[in-house]
Design a protein around this motif. Structure first.
Motif, short mmCIF file in Angstrom:
data_model
loop_
_atom_site.label_atom_id
_atom_site.label_comp_id
_atom_site.label_asym_id
_atom_site.label_seq_id
_atom_site.Cartn_x
_atom_site.Cartn_y
_atom_site.Cartn_z
N THR A 23 -12.96 -9.12 -10.03
CA THR A 23 -13.79 -9.55 -8.89
C THR A 23 -13.72 -8.81 -7.59
O THR A 23 -14.77 -8.39 -6.84
CB THR A 23 -13.33 -10.89 -8.32
N ALA A 24 -12.65 -7.87 -7.56
CA ALA A 24 -12.46 -7.09 -6.29
C ALA A 24 -13.67 -5.76 -6.60
O ALA A 24 -14.27 -5.26 -5.51
CB ALA A 24 -11.17 -6.54 -6.37
N ARG A 25 -13.67 -5.45 -7.87
CA ARG A 25 -14.55 -4.38 -7.98
C ARG A 25 -16.16 -4.70 -7.65
O ARG A 25 -17.01 -4.05 -7.22
CB ARG A 25 -14.69 -3.73 -9.34
N ILE A 26 -16.28 -6.17 -8.08
CA ILE A 26 -17.65 -6.37 -7.69
C ILE A 26 -18.06 -6.71 -6.18
O ILE A 26 -18.87 -6.30 -5.65
CB ILE A 26 -18.10 -7.72 -8.30
N ASP A 49 -9.35 1.18 -9.39
CA ASP A 49 -8.87 1.93 -10.69
C ASP A 49 -7.44 2.38 -10.57
O ASP A 49 -6.78 2.26 -11.71
CB ASP A 49 -9.71 3.06 -10.98
N GLN A 50 -6.97 3.17 -9.49
CA GLN A 50 -5.62 3.44 -9.54
C GLN A 50 -4.72 2.40 -9.70
O GLN A 50 -3.49 2.44 -10.38
CB GLN A 50 -5.40 4.41 -8.16
N LEU A 51 -4.85 1.33 -8.83
CA LEU A 51 -4.06 0.11 -8.74
C LEU A 51 -3.88 -0.34 -10.20
O LEU A 51 -2.72 -0.65 -10.62
CB LEU A 51 -4.55 -0.88 -7.93
N ALA A 94 0.87 -1.02 0.03
CA ALA A 94 0.05 0.05 0.05
C ALA A 94 0.88 1.42 0.07
O ALA A 94 0.45 2.33 -0.58
CB ALA A 94 -1.17 0.01 1.28
N ARG A 95 2.15 1.10 0.75
CA ARG A 95 2.82 2.33 0.56
C ARG A 95 3.34 2.61 -0.68
O ARG A 95 4.08 3.93 -0.93
CB ARG A 95 4.05 2.14 1.55
N LEU A 96 3.41 1.67 -1.75
CA LEU A 96 3.79 2.07 -3.19
C LEU A 96 2.62 2.51 -4.08
O LEU A 96 3.06 3.06 -4.92
CB LEU A 96 4.07 0.75 -3.77
N VAL A 97 1.54 2.84 -3.36
CA VAL A 97 0.44 3.61 -4.08
C VAL A 97 0.57 5.27 -3.66
O VAL A 97 0.62 5.44 -2.58
CB VAL A 97 -1.12 2.97 -3.58
N PRO A 98 0.54 5.83 -4.78
CA PRO A 98 0.68 7.40 -4.38
C PRO A 98 -0.50 7.65 -3.45
O PRO A 98 -1.56 7.19 -3.38
CB PRO A 98 0.60 7.88 -5.97
N PRO A 99 -0.41 9.02 -3.02
CA PRO A 99 -1.28 9.52 -1.99
C PRO A 99 -2.72 10.15 -2.39
O PRO A 99 -3.36 10.56 -1.78
CB PRO A 99 -0.55 10.59 -1.38
N ALA A 100 -2.72 9.74 -3.66
CA ALA A 100 -4.36 10.38 -4.40
C ALA A 100 -5.26 9.43 -3.73
O ALA A 100 -6.44 9.73 -3.34
CB ALA A 100 -4.09 10.16 -5.62
N VAL A 101 -5.10 8.19 -3.23
CA VAL A 101 -5.86 7.24 -2.38
C VAL A 101 -5.62 7.34 -0.92
O VAL A 101 -4.22 7.11 -0.70
CB VAL A 101 -5.95 5.91 -2.75
N GLN A 102 -6.49 7.63 -0.04
CA GLN A 102 -5.98 7.75 1.51
C GLN A 102 -5.47 6.24 1.64
O GLN A 102 -5.67 5.35 1.36
CB GLN A 102 -7.20 7.86 2.24
N SER A 103 -4.36 6.16 2.59
CA SER A 103 -3.57 5.05 2.97
C SER A 103 -4.48 4.11 3.43
O SER A 103 -4.31 2.89 3.18
CB SER A 103 -2.56 5.46 4.16
N LEU A 144 -1.76 1.80 -12.31
CA LEU A 144 -0.28 1.75 -11.97
C LEU A 144 0.42 0.54 -12.59
O LEU A 144 1.32 0.48 -12.96
CB LEU A 144 -0.11 1.84 -10.56
N LEU A 145 -0.51 -0.60 -12.41
CA LEU A 145 -0.04 -1.97 -12.84
C LEU A 145 0.00 -1.79 -14.49
O LEU A 145 1.21 -2.35 -14.96
CB LEU A 145 -0.99 -2.96 -12.45
N ARG A 146 -0.74 -0.97 -15.00
CA ARG A 146 -0.76 -0.95 -16.44
C ARG A 146 0.46 -0.37 -17.01
O ARG A 146 1.28 -0.50 -17.93
CB ARG A 146 -1.88 -0.35 -17.37
#
Length: 796
Positions: free
Chosen positions: A403-406, A416-418, A359-368, A421-423
């Motif tokens: 599945t996670a979105r569902i 969406d952000q994940l 989770a720390r690799l995800v930019p702060p646009a999404v709350q931690s 980032l992966l793409r």
């Protein structure tokens, strides 16, 4: 995948393997002493547990501390060379288990790399050997006791022992120049010295939430190694590759490749370093899943074959009665839901530290906190252990995101952000860590949690198993998977029991009979439970089935197994939050049951009912494994009946003197009865293994042989060999077969030629008068002595 010729794979494929669990009390010298017996049995290759130096007192060898030498506790290098010499003298091969993912750090001084990292921190030349997040400050070492104070009181127990920091039996190095300058050993001076180290001793409870080094699953004493780094790869494989170069090893079994950053890259590095080796990987394949074609290995260690073969002997008709019993008990019966919830539990508890690191690799646009929750949900939604983006295998990750979105539309922005980032960087650190951690979540959530809860029918809850798949209606499905295995991976390993199986092949074979007697079994278990049940419903169902499958079993063995199962299930107690009162009740249960003469009598009646058809199932599945596609492994001791449970129960000493004696009698001409001695199983094993070793050409190709007649669904048979030259015939669902009146004229058409059953020495289809015709075996005659037959074409 590579079936033994492409991707740089060359010869050296064994005809069969025999797994030996080395430990204190059965080391390399002991292994050498059983080589003559194994050669006579027909084994082609001895396949050992890890041989490198392991942690002091190791009982399994997966806790390697030094990759540069053979384990002294097993006898050292001289004993290893003596074993190789004995094997070569017998014309046999050696396959060795290797552990590239992790090393033991339980006793820091035993691991020279880890000791140096503790002493010098990020400045150690070995600092990059381990997967450590140095940006998070000092290396956290979770060893301190904690009575609810976060380990504060335990810090007062620290002391100096020469140039080491001591905490009870634990010893840690002091960095240069950090000892108290005045030589003081006062608590304040010791505390100050501790604060100057590159590590911090912290509460054991912080290991699952704040750890800053990657582990093997949730085991804090096993630190992950970065073998993707060529320097680390070379250092980690120095001794193993020395053995390979010397011609002392013929095959490598790779432990837990899914924990690696890049499993495919690792297999390619290993193949380049060991070009002539037979290599199999301990990869758990989901139903329908295959190894990436870019991995230059021969296959897996066989859990996929175990699942496919076991399904042949489970009656789908037993699903409803056993599921109804579970529902009445309040036991989960929806595998998909239970497995997801267990995976999510693993991600948010025992593997929380790994999730937070991602989770720390995800930019702060999404709350931690939302990023952390999204990562946990994503990991819990993987349909299989992991994806392999570097090898073009993205489907599992794509499926997990969908599945996670569902499941959690409230986290759609985070998913969406994940995905974005992966793409943008499919080979970057975020993608790598998500992939390697999904396998950890699957193992801890499914194998070590859900499979101890979904106890409607416990024989389905095996490593690589699928509780949602309740047996086969048609043997044709088994033939399809077998033919596919022969076409895609003819040199893969196949297995029925391993050092990690939750119950042995013979326990599962006996339990499979319950699916044919499901109403009777459900009634008995329900009655026993009302009389003397355990308070937690899922453990209660597990306990009664365990008694039936492993009977006779003493109180100590049963107690140890149930306590482990209860902790793994994490319902009424757990390893982290034990419920002492509940565990005491569980511990007292075996004596309570075994001391009830009337209840024991009822249990024995049902055990006596299911044991003979259980023998039939056991021989049937063993024949399908040994004669079928792949390289069959025989787990130590399972050439006789073996009713072991999960480790350490399945690592008990093997009585080789008994096995030698029985083999002598068989070789002297004994045609054994199908009885409690297990001699019939040994009889089968020796015949197939010897044929595979001496006449390997008989075990190529795969041709299903459907039976014809009213009991055709109870037979499963196939032919192998180019002409072909060998036929395997097994009985399935023997209770139903007997209830319907037996074979009733059912026949098995055979390939052209004369055929002899080597188990009985009798012709399988005696020629009749008149014009020659294709041979046909009457199953009532062919299988009148044993429920299996191994036919060899005359002159083959």
């Amino acid at each position: 995948m590579n079936g033994g010729v492409s991707g740089g794979v060359s010869g050296g494929v064994p005809a069969s393997t025999y797994r030996l669990q080395l430990r204190s009390g059965f080391g390399l010298d002991d292994a050498a002493e059983v080589v003559d017996y194994l050669e006579r049995l027909g084994v082609d290759a001895v396949y050992t547990s890890p041989l490198l130096a392991a942690a002091p007192g190791s009982t399994h060898g997966y806790d390697v501390v030094d990759t540069g030498r053979t384990c002294d506790g097993l006898g050292g290098d001289a004993a290893r060379r003596a074993l190789v010499k004995r094997l070569r003298g017998a014309g046999m091969r050696l396959v060795v288990d290797i552990v590239p993912n992790h090393m033991s750090v339980a006793v820091p001084a035993a691991n020279p790399w880890w000791w140096d990292v503790l002493r010098l921190g990020a400045g150690s030349p070995f600092a990059h050997y381990f997967d450590i997040d140095w940006d998070r400050g000092p290396l956290l070492v979770p060893v301190l006791g904690d009575d609810g104070d976060g380990g504060a009181a335990a810090l007062a127990e620290l002391r100096l022992d020469g140039d080491r920091l001591a905490y009870y039996d634990h010893r840690f190095p002091l960095a240069p120049g950090t000892a108290p300058a005045d030589g003081s050993t006062s608590p304040d001076a010791v505390r100050a010295a501790h604060e100057r180290q590159h590590y911090r001793l912290v509460s054991w409870r912080r290991g699952n939430t704040e750890l800053n080094y990657r582990r093997f699953f949730d085991i804090t004493t096993l630190a992950a190694v970065r073998v993707e780094d060529p320097e680390v790869f070379a250092a980690a494989h120095t001794e193993i590759l020395r053995w390979v170069e010397a011609g002392e090893v013929d095959g490598l079994r790779v432990d837990h490749p899914d924990g690696l950053t890049d499993p495919g890259g690792y297999t390619r590095m290993l193949r380049a370093a060991a070009p002539g080796q037979w290599i199999v990987v301990e990869k758990i394949l989901g139903p329908g899943e295959e190894l990436p074609a870019t991995w230059p290995v021969h296959g897996t260690t066989g859990y996929d074959a175990l699942r496919d073969i076991g399904a042949v002997f489970v009656d789908p008709a037993g699903r409803d009665p056993l599921t109804a019993l579970a529902r009445r008990h309040g036991v989960p019966t929806d595998p998909e839901r239970e497995e997801y919830e267990a995976r999510l539990l693993a991600a948010t508890t025992v593997l929380c530290a790994e999730v937070r690191r991602i989770a720390r690799l995800v930019p702060p646009a999404v709350q931690s906190d939302r990023a952390e929750r999204a990562v946990a949900v994503l990991l819990a939604c993987f349909p299989v252990y992991r994806s392999y983006l570097a090898d073009g295998r993205a489907a599992p990750l794509t499926e997990a995101l969908r599945t996670a979105r569902i499941r959690h539309p409230d986290l759609a922005d985070a998913f969406d952000q994940l995905a974005a980032l992966l793409r943008a960087d499919p080979l970057g650190e975020l993608a790598e860590r998500i992939q390697q951690t999904s396998g950890m979540v699957m193992a801890k959530g499914v194998e070590d949690t859900a499979f101890y809860r979904l106890n409607a029918f416990v024989a389905l809850n095996e490593v690589g198993g699928d509780p949602a798949r309740f047996g086969l209606d048609d043997p044709a499905e088994f033939h399809r998977t077998s033919a596919a295995r022969e076409a895609a991976a003819p040199a893969t390993m196949t297995a029925l029991s391993t050092h990690d199986t939750k119950r042995s092949e013979d326990v599962r074979a006996r339990l499979a009979v319950l699916t044919e007697l499901a109403d009777e079994a459900a009634g008995a278990i329900g009655r026993w439970s009302r009389r003397t049940g355990l308070p937690e419903p899922s453990l209660d169902l597990l306990a009664w089935q365990t008694l039936l499958g492993a009977w006779p079993i003493d109180a100590d063995r049963l107690r140890g197994y149930l306590l482990k199962a209860a902790k793994e299930a994490k319902l009424a107690t757990s390893w982290i939050e034990p419920d002492t009162a509940f565990e005491e009740e569980v511990a007292a249960w075996p004596e309570r049951v075994l001391g009830d003469a009337e209840l024991v009598g009822e249990i024995e009646v049902l055990v006596e009912r299911i044991t003979p058809p259980g023998w039939s199932n056991a021989l049937g599945q063993k024949l399908l494994q040994l004669a079928g596609p792949g390289v069959p492994d025989v787990y130590q001791g399972t050439e006789l009946w073996d009713h072991s449970l999960v480790d350490p129960d399945n690592r008990r000493p093997v009585d080789y003197a008994l096995r030698r004696e029985l083999l002598d009698r068989l070789d002297a001409g004994l045609v054994p009865e199908l009885d409690a001695t297990g001699a019939a199983k040994l009889h089968l094993v020796r015949h197939v293994l010897r044929l595979r070793r001496e006449r390997p050409g008989l075990f190529t190709g795969y041709l299903p042989l459907p039976a014809d007649g009213p009991a055709a669904r109870h037979a499963v048979a196939f032919a192998r060999g180019r002409e072909p030259g060998v036929v395997a015939v097994a009985t399935r669902l023997p209770v139903g077969l007997a209830a319907s009146g037996g074979w009733r004229g059912t026949v098995l058409p055979l390939p052209p030629g004369g055929w002899t059953d080597v188990l009985t020495g009798r012709p399988a289809a005696p020629p009749g008068p008149g014009v020659p015709r294709p041979p046909v075996a009457l199953l009532a005659e062919l299988l009148d002595r044993y429920p299996v037959a191994l036919l060899v074409r005359d002159g083959a």
